[in-house]
Motif scaffolding. Structure first.
Motif, PDB file in Angstrom:
ATOM      1  N   HIS A  52      60.104  44.273  54.774  1.00 61.40           N
ATOM      2  CA  HIS A  52      60.533  45.665  54.649  1.00 61.40           C
ATOM      3  C   HIS A  52      59.362  46.643  54.728  1.00 61.40           C
ATOM      4  O   HIS A  52      59.567  47.851  54.572  1.00 61.40           O
ATOM      5  N   GLY A  53      58.142  46.134  54.930  1.00 62.75           N
ATOM      6  CA  GLY A  53      56.972  47.001  55.068  1.00 62.75           C
ATOM      7  C   GLY A  53      56.135  47.148  53.817  1.00 62.75           C
ATOM      8  O   GLY A  53      55.237  47.981  53.763  1.00 62.75           O
ATOM      9  N   PHE A  54      56.390  46.335  52.802  1.00 62.95           N
ATOM     10  CA  PHE A  54      55.611  46.396  51.564  1.00 62.95           C
ATOM     11  C   PHE A  54      54.163  46.019  51.842  1.00 62.95           C
ATOM     12  O   PHE A  54      53.881  45.066  52.568  1.00 62.95           O
ATOM     13  N   ASP A  55      53.220  46.780  51.272  1.00 63.87           N
ATOM     14  CA  ASP A  55      51.799  46.490  51.416  1.00 63.87           C
ATOM     15  C   ASP A  55      51.151  46.532  50.029  1.00 63.87           C
ATOM     16  O   ASP A  55      50.994  47.602  49.442  1.00 63.87           O
ATOM     17  N   PRO A  56      50.772  45.373  49.473  1.00 62.82           N
ATOM     18  CA  PRO A  56      50.236  45.323  48.105  1.00 62.82           C
ATOM     19  C   PRO A  56      48.863  45.977  47.940  1.00 62.82           C
ATOM     20  O   PRO A  56      48.400  46.146  46.816  1.00 62.82           O
ATOM     21  N   LYS A  57      48.225  46.364  49.041  1.00 64.80           N
ATOM     22  CA  LYS A  57      46.928  47.046  48.934  1.00 64.80           C
ATOM     23  C   LYS A  57      47.088  48.492  48.464  1.00 64.80           C
ATOM     24  O   LYS A  57      46.110  49.127  48.085  1.00 64.80           O
ATOM     25  N   TYR A  58      48.308  49.001  48.490  1.00 62.47           N
ATOM     26  CA  TYR A  58      48.565  50.376  48.074  1.00 62.47           C
ATOM     27  C   TYR A  58      49.278  50.374  46.724  1.00 62.47           C
ATOM     28  O   TYR A  58      50.412  49.939  46.614  1.00 62.47           O
ATOM     29  N   PHE A  59      48.583  50.842  45.691  1.00 62.68           N
ATOM     30  CA  PHE A  59      49.145  50.904  44.343  1.00 62.68           C
ATOM     31  C   PHE A  59      48.525  52.082  43.611  1.00 62.68           C
ATOM     32  O   PHE A  59      47.491  52.605  44.025  1.00 62.68           O
ATOM     33  N   THR A  60      49.170  52.513  42.533  1.00 58.74           N
ATOM     34  CA  THR A  60      48.710  53.700  41.813  1.00 58.74           C
ATOM     35  C   THR A  60      47.839  53.372  40.603  1.00 58.74           C
ATOM     36  O   THR A  60      46.947  54.132  40.267  1.00 58.74           O
ATOM     37  N   HIS A  61      48.111  52.265  39.937  1.00 59.51           N
ATOM     38  CA  HIS A  61      47.325  51.864  38.771  1.00 59.51           C
ATOM     39  C   HIS A  61      47.597  50.386  38.474  1.00 59.51           C
ATOM     40  O   HIS A  61      48.381  49.751  39.179  1.00 59.51           O
ATOM     41  N   TYR A  62      46.928  49.865  37.437  1.00 58.50           N
ATOM     42  CA  TYR A  62      47.133  48.458  37.078  1.00 58.50           C
ATOM     43  C   TYR A  62      47.242  48.318  35.570  1.00 58.50           C
ATOM     44  O   TYR A  62      46.899  49.210  34.806  1.00 58.50           O
ATOM     45  N   TRP A  63      47.723  47.151  35.154  1.00 62.16           N
ATOM     46  CA  TRP A  63      47.830  46.810  33.736  1.00 62.16           C
ATOM     47  C   TRP A  63      47.510  45.334  33.586  1.00 62.16           C
ATOM     48  O   TRP A  63      47.999  44.495  34.343  1.00 62.16           O
ATOM     49  N   LYS A  64      46.666  45.001  32.607  1.00 64.26           N
ATOM     50  CA  LYS A  64      46.302  43.612  32.347  1.00 64.26           C
ATOM     51  C   LYS A  64      47.008  43.151  31.083  1.00 64.26           C
ATOM     52  O   LYS A  64      46.888  43.782  30.032  1.00 64.26           O
ATOM     53  N   ASN A  65      47.760  42.047  31.193  1.00 64.78           N
ATOM     54  CA  ASN A  65      48.486  41.538  30.025  1.00 64.78           C
ATOM     55  C   ASN A  65      47.576  40.673  29.155  1.00 64.78           C
ATOM     56  O   ASN A  65      46.394  40.483  29.460  1.00 64.78           O
ATOM     57  N   SER A  66      48.112  40.137  28.092  1.00 65.09           N
ATOM     58  CA  SER A  66      47.302  39.348  27.148  1.00 65.09           C
ATOM     59  C   SER A  66      46.787  38.046  27.770  1.00 65.09           C
ATOM     60  O   SER A  66      45.828  37.463  27.275  1.00 65.09           O
ATOM     61  N   ASN A  67      47.424  37.571  28.844  1.00 71.95           N
ATOM     62  CA  ASN A  67      46.970  36.359  29.551  1.00 71.95           C
ATOM     63  C   ASN A  67      45.967  36.674  30.650  1.00 71.95           C
ATOM     64  O   ASN A  67      45.678  35.824  31.485  1.00 71.95           O
ATOM     65  N   LYS A  68      45.473  37.916  30.659  1.00 74.45           N
ATOM     66  CA  LYS A  68      44.483  38.383  31.646  1.00 74.45           C
ATOM     67  C   LYS A  68      45.043  38.453  33.067  1.00 74.45           C
ATOM     68  O   LYS A  68      44.296  38.438  34.029  1.00 74.45           O
ATOM     69  N   GLN A  69      46.357  38.495  33.211  1.00 76.43           N
ATOM     70  CA  GLN A  69      46.975  38.688  34.523  1.00 76.43           C
ATOM     71  C   GLN A  69      47.028  40.185  34.808  1.00 76.43           C
ATOM     72  O   GLN A  69      47.396  40.970  33.934  1.00 76.43           O
ATOM     73  N   VAL A  70      46.677  40.558  36.032  1.00 75.49           N
ATOM     74  CA  VAL A  70      46.631  41.971  36.389  1.00 75.49           C
ATOM     75  C   VAL A  70      47.852  42.324  37.237  1.00 75.49           C
ATOM     76  O   VAL A  70      48.007  41.826  38.354  1.00 75.49           O
ATOM     77  N   TYR A  71      48.694  43.158  36.675  1.00 75.27           N
ATOM     78  CA  TYR A  71      49.857  43.678  37.395  1.00 75.27           C
ATOM     79  C   TYR A  71      49.439  44.975  38.076  1.00 75.27           C
ATOM     80  O   TYR A  71      48.870  45.862  37.431  1.00 75.27           O
ATOM     81  N   LEU A  72      49.709  45.083  39.350  1.00 74.06           N
ATOM     82  CA  LEU A  72      49.468  46.322  40.078  1.00 74.06           C
ATOM     83  C   LEU A  72      50.762  47.127  40.049  1.00 74.06           C
ATOM     84  O   LEU A  72      51.849  46.555  40.160  1.00 74.06           O
TER      85      LEU A  72
END
Length: 125
Positions: A76-96
């Motif tokens: 559908h044209g999604f590009d994960p290189k374009y995001f507004t901010h991030y959040w790191k959870n307690s397991n050190k995983q970074v959600y964009l």
């Protein structure tokens, strides 16, 4: 004497030989408009992709949390290189995040890439 036309307003240019604009205002306005068009094309491209990413994430994440094959989003044209901010959870995983919709790329046991989709929550600040 050769008559020239101002490239900004079209008026006759009077004065020294080689003069291109009829006034300092026209010269400034001409260059401002030209540079504005160059600049905004990059911003428009980024803004367009961010809005597309948000629309796709919203469509696939109606329940607040979902797992989706990456190929479904990419088609559908999604590009994960374009995001507004991030959040790191307690397991050190970074959600964009793309505005209020977040994503995390992971591989399942079979090696298939999937995105975990979440919606922003108050504890993510």
């Amino acid at each position: 004497m050769v008559m020239k036309e101002c490239p900004n307003c079209g008026e006759e240019v009077m004065g020294r030989e080689g003069k291109k604009f009829c006034s300092a205002y026209c010269k400034s306005n001409f260059h401002y408009q030209r540079n504005k068009e160059k600049e905004s094309s990059l911003f428009k491209k980024i803004d367009k992709q961010l809005k597309l990413n948000r629309r796709i994430l919203k469509n696939y994440n109606r329940a607040g949390k979902a797992t989706v094959k990456s190929s479904d989003l990419f088609q559908h044209g999604f590009d994960p290189k374009y995001f507004t901010h991030y959040w790191k959870n307690s397991n050190k995983q970074v959600y964009l995040f793309c505005y209020e919709f977040g994503f995390l790329l992971q591989r399942d046991a079979k090696g298939i890439e999937k995105f975990i989709l979440v919606q922003h929550q108050s504890y993510m600040n």
